[in-house]
Design a protein around this motif. Sequence first.
Motif, short mmCIF file in Angstrom:
data_model
loop_
_atom_site.label_atom_id
_atom_site.label_comp_id
_atom_site.label_asym_id
_atom_site.label_seq_id
_atom_site.Cartn_x
_atom_site.Cartn_y
_atom_site.Cartn_z
N ARG A 161 0.84 -1.19 0.00
CA ARG A 161 0.00 0.00 0.00
C ARG A 161 0.88 1.24 0.00
O ARG A 161 2.10 1.14 -0.16
N PHE A 162 0.26 2.41 0.21
CA PHE A 162 0.99 3.65 0.41
C PHE A 162 1.06 3.94 1.91
O PHE A 162 0.33 3.34 2.70
N PRO A 163 1.91 4.88 2.33
CA PRO A 163 1.89 5.30 3.74
C PRO A 163 0.50 5.82 4.11
O PRO A 163 -0.25 6.30 3.26
N LEU A 223 -3.85 3.84 -6.69
CA LEU A 223 -4.48 2.55 -6.41
C LEU A 223 -4.05 1.52 -7.45
O LEU A 223 -3.74 0.37 -7.12
N ASN A 224 -4.03 1.94 -8.70
CA ASN A 224 -3.68 1.03 -9.80
C ASN A 224 -2.20 0.64 -9.78
O ASN A 224 -1.83 -0.46 -10.21
N ALA A 247 -1.74 -9.26 3.96
CA ALA A 247 -2.32 -8.56 5.10
C ALA A 247 -2.78 -7.20 4.61
O ALA A 247 -1.99 -6.46 4.01
N VAL A 248 -4.05 -6.88 4.83
CA VAL A 248 -4.63 -5.66 4.27
C VAL A 248 -5.42 -4.91 5.34
O VAL A 248 -5.69 -5.43 6.43
N PHE A 249 -5.84 -3.68 5.00
CA PHE A 249 -6.66 -2.90 5.93
C PHE A 249 -8.08 -3.45 5.95
O PHE A 249 -8.50 -4.18 5.05
N ALA A 255 -9.75 0.79 3.32
CA ALA A 255 -8.36 0.71 2.87
C ALA A 255 -8.07 1.75 1.79
O ALA A 255 -7.01 2.38 1.77
N ASP A 256 -9.03 1.92 0.90
CA ASP A 256 -8.94 2.93 -0.16
C ASP A 256 -8.76 4.32 0.46
O ASP A 256 -7.86 5.09 0.08
#
Length: 359
Positions: A161-163, A223-224, A247-249, A255-256
């Motif tokens: 992901r991003f920070p 995102l892409n 592992a994701v939000f 998360a987006d």
Amino acid sequence: MKLPKLFFFLLAFSIFSCAKKEEQTTFKFGVWTTADAKKSDADYSKEFKKYKDGGIDEVLINTKTDPKLLKRLVPLATKEGLKVHAWIMAMNRPDDSIALQHPDWYMVSKEGKSCFDNRPYVDYYQWLCPTRKESREHILHLVEELAKIDGIESIHLDYIRFPDIFLPISLLPKYNLVQDTELPQFDFCYCDECIKAFEKIHHKNPKNSHNTSIDMEWKNFRLNAIQAVVNDAYKIVHQHNKKLTAAVFPYPEMADHMVRQRWDKWNIDEVYPMIYHSFYDEEIDWVGYATKQGVADLEDKKTKINTGIYIPGLKNDKELKEAILLAKENGAVGVSFFDGNALTESNLKTIKETKASLK
């Protein structure tokens, strides 16, 4: 003779169907753990046995992308009956000796500061750019080296992901922050490579945007960029007959919003949303809510959900059992606990008893 043949056919079909049903409905229990090369094989065997005896089925092991250490640990874990996933910090690569030789590989904030030497929030936030060819190839090479190892179930991406553009609400006081809007020091990646790639597609520079927080093209570009890394990793991992997990939000819309991560659009086998309710000042029932939201967002997709539970955020073993049941009732195929060091003997007893009650 026809009747016995028919009887045996029906019996075999019934056994096969039951086996398939059990395979599909078995609820998994996992744990994240970070490896230490200095720790002895005997100590690791003891740790893995403790997990197995406590009802754990799989371990997600962070070896800091060291294939040699992972090769050493896989047979020790599998001997105790555990499945092994290779846990890797993907975009965030703290102290990566190769990446640190290339300052231009790192994400840049809207303020023009690089993660190379100006790290947001904490010192271990050193994020690589997902657009720049060299940094992407470095990450994917690390993924492939781990995917080559025999005996692992998946490559398990973390920090894919991003920070954080927005921190979880309970963490804001720790940093003395108010985040009612997107703050430029936490908004990434404005490196030259990303700006150039975006301009090529959309014929405009996001730095000139009146309000980047509502510039959907700029948001989707990022995102892409993460999605492209995941999809490339998926191809690589499957070439080595492994799965890709992450592992994701907590759920895709969240998360987006928080970290530029839209995991319901990825090519991936299984996601482990970190539904750490205490981070968001939520009650235990939020574990069920967030799990259900993620399952709904993945409807008609093959991707499965394994709910992540934060052990230090639980008040007691009663909440631990409730969290497990909420995850299962709302469509998860398993639960994983963060992390191995936090699991007490009482926790493991509760996990084992809860697991037995699900059969």
